[in-house]
Design an enzyme around this catalytic site. Structure first.
Site, mmCIF file in Angstrom:
data_model
loop_
_atom_site.group_PDB
_atom_site.id
_atom_site.type_symbol
_atom_site.label_atom_id
_atom_site.label_comp_id
_atom_site.label_asym_id
_atom_site.label_seq_id
_atom_site.Cartn_x
_atom_site.Cartn_y
_atom_site.Cartn_z
ATOM 1 N N GLU A 170 1.329 73.215 -8.806
ATOM 2 C CA GLU A 170 1.432 74.284 -7.901
ATOM 3 C C GLU A 170 1.172 75.739 -8.560
ATOM 4 O OE1 GLU A 170 5.557 73.983 -6.260
ATOM 5 O OE2 GLU A 170 4.890 72.594 -4.810
ATOM 6 N N GLU A 258 2.563 66.862 -1.693
ATOM 7 C CA GLU A 258 4.282 66.782 -2.114
ATOM 8 C C GLU A 258 4.955 67.552 -0.947
ATOM 9 O OE1 GLU A 258 5.739 68.555 -6.087
ATOM 10 O OE2 GLU A 258 7.050 69.802 -4.730
HETATM 11 C C1 IDC Z 1 12.732 70.654 -8.687
HETATM 12 C C2 IDC Z 1 13.433 69.206 -8.711
HETATM 13 C C3 IDC Z 1 14.818 69.899 -9.608
HETATM 14 C C4 IDC Z 1 14.194 70.599 -10.743
HETATM 15 C C5 IDC Z 1 13.119 71.601 -10.398
HETATM 16 C C6 IDC Z 1 12.685 72.323 -11.936
HETATM 17 O O1 IDC Z 1 13.510 68.821 -7.453
HETATM 18 O O2 IDC Z 1 15.523 68.792 -9.728
HETATM 19 O O3 IDC Z 1 15.271 71.125 -11.497
HETATM 20 O O4 IDC Z 1 12.153 71.220 -9.886
HETATM 21 O O5 IDC Z 1 11.978 71.538 -12.698
HETATM 22 C C7 IDC Z 1 8.553 72.262 -6.105
HETATM 23 C C8 IDC Z 1 7.821 71.449 -7.160
HETATM 24 C C9 IDC Z 1 8.942 70.515 -7.886
HETATM 25 C C10 IDC Z 1 10.406 71.060 -7.588
HETATM 26 C C11 IDC Z 1 10.593 70.941 -5.996
HETATM 27 C C12 IDC Z 1 11.932 71.517 -5.617
HETATM 28 O O6 IDC Z 1 6.726 70.922 -7.274
HETATM 29 O O7 IDC Z 1 8.804 70.533 -9.231
HETATM 30 O O8 IDC Z 1 11.191 70.012 -8.043
HETATM 31 N N1 IDC Z 1 9.445 71.920 -5.294
HETATM 32 O O9 IDC Z 1 12.324 72.801 -5.966
HETATM 33 N N2 IDC Z 1 7.359 72.952 -5.291
HETATM 34 C C13 IDC Z 1 8.328 73.259 -4.100
HETATM 35 C C14 IDC Z 1 9.405 72.734 -4.265
#
Ligand code: IDC
Length: 331
Positions: A170, A258
């Site tokens: 992303e 995702e």
């Molecule tokens: C989130 C995880 C969370 C973690 C955070 C930071 O769910 O536990 O603390 O990342 O590392 C994304 C990302 C994905 C995110 C997810 C939710 O690709 O890494 O995971 N998210 O925030 N894009 C949109 C949402």
């Protein structure tokens, strides 16, 4: 033996052999998603199988393998396959604590990827190797590491027909589509030196939401490229969904590599009604779709219930409300 009795016996025998799945004579099925569908490729706006039929990846993504590597095991993947999952996404964070480019143990992370790829191979499932950029918002920040990494993995797995590469999860912040294209052209060529055919997923601006930017100026001169759209249904609704309809008109191959029904934070509320609206579109176009994330972290996006600590032997009962939603949609 009288004639009637022998006819009856034959009928009973035929019924057990032909009709019963669990009889002594029934052959166990060793068909898998990969043995049936073979190498995937991109045709027009669609992902297709070896028979050129539109094929839908139905996947679970790991959380960061940097922190949740215990879920990367063949038993667990087999459990998911039984629930209708045909693809595992191995998310490897590049930044953050223990990130591949921020002090993490590179050799060990590569071993976890290798374990995951081989487990998928053994189960006949597709696998996405995800270069999970997030806080390092511009993929060009760590492009040198990315070149080395993708050179290595594409050399290792060039003979595999189930491996897909996602080269920048992303991109975000001020990163433009032009920045991403520059990075993508470099990394796609690195992969193509070893592997001419694998499907490659390219992230889009604003946390992989601006597929319209990609549709206006797609990557030229490369085959089997898909563009990522990510959604979190409690945050992202029709405004984002309509980009799928618009970009399909322009022939852009889009993959939802995702998604979740939680808020974009990965927690908070879950929105089942909005999730169903997303799945109407997903099913209509047979879009490939990967749910975030296969772990028991105490957040609403987690696909496993927080009180379930096992890492194999999963049944549907062990899944969270979110996990159950995706399994239902995939079946
Ligand atoms: C989130 C995880 C969370 C973690 C955070 C930071 O769910 O536990 O603390 O990342 O590392 C994304 C990302 C994905 C995110 C997810 C939710 O690709 O890494 O995971 N998210 O925030 N894009 C949109 C949402």
């Amino acid at each position: 033996m009288n004639r009637r009795l022998s006819i009856l016996l034959i009928a009973v025998l035929l019924f057990t052999v032909v009709g019963g799945q669990n009889t002594l004579w029934a052959k166990p099925s060793n068909k898998t998603p990969v043995s049936i569908h073979g190498r995937l490729k991109v045709k027009g706006a669609n992902l297709v199988d070896k028979k050129e039929k539109t094929f839908m990846l139905k996947g679970f993504s790991t959380h960061g393998i940097n922190w949740f590597e215990q879920y990367v095991n063949q038993n667990a993947f087999r459990d998911l396959k039984k629930m209708g999952i045909n693809c595992i996404r191995l998310a490897m964070y590049t930044s953050d604590y223990n990130g591949y480019c921020s002090g993490g143990n590179k050799a060990h992370l590569e071993e976890v990827i290798d374990r995951g790829v081989k487990a998928c191979k053994a189960e006949g499932m597709y696998v996405i190797i995800d270069w999970h950029i997030l806080n390092d918002s511009n993929p060009n920040t760590n492009i040198e590491d990315a070149k080395v990494f993708f050179h290595k993995v594409s050399a290792k797995y060039k003979k595999y027909n189930n491996v897909i590469y996602e080269i920048c999860n992303e991109p975000n912040g001020s990163t433009t589509w032009e920045d991403i294209k520059k990075y993508a052209n470099t990394i796609i060529n690195v992969i193509r030196e070893n592997d001419k055919k694998a499907v490659i997923i390219v992230g889009t601006p604003n946390w992989s939401q601006r597929i319209d930017d990609a549709a206006n100026s797609p990557i030229k001169g490369q085959k089997n490229i898909m563009y990522a759209l990510h959604f979190y249904a409690a945050t992202h609704k029709y405004d984002l969904r309509k980009l799928i309809l618009e970009t399909r008109k322009k022939g852009l191959p889009v993959i939802i590599s995702e998604c979740n029904i939680s808020e974009a934070s990965g927690s908070g509320l879950i929105d089942v009604a909005e999730g169903k609206k997303w799945f109407k579109v997903i099913k209509k176009y047979k879009l490939s779709c990967i749910a975030w994330s296969f772990c028991n972290k105490d957040e609403t996006s987690a696909l496993v219930k927080p009180n379930i600590s096992k890492t194999k032997g999963f049944t549907k009962k062990n899944l969270s409300k979110t996990g159950k939603f995706f399994v239902k949609m995939f079946n």
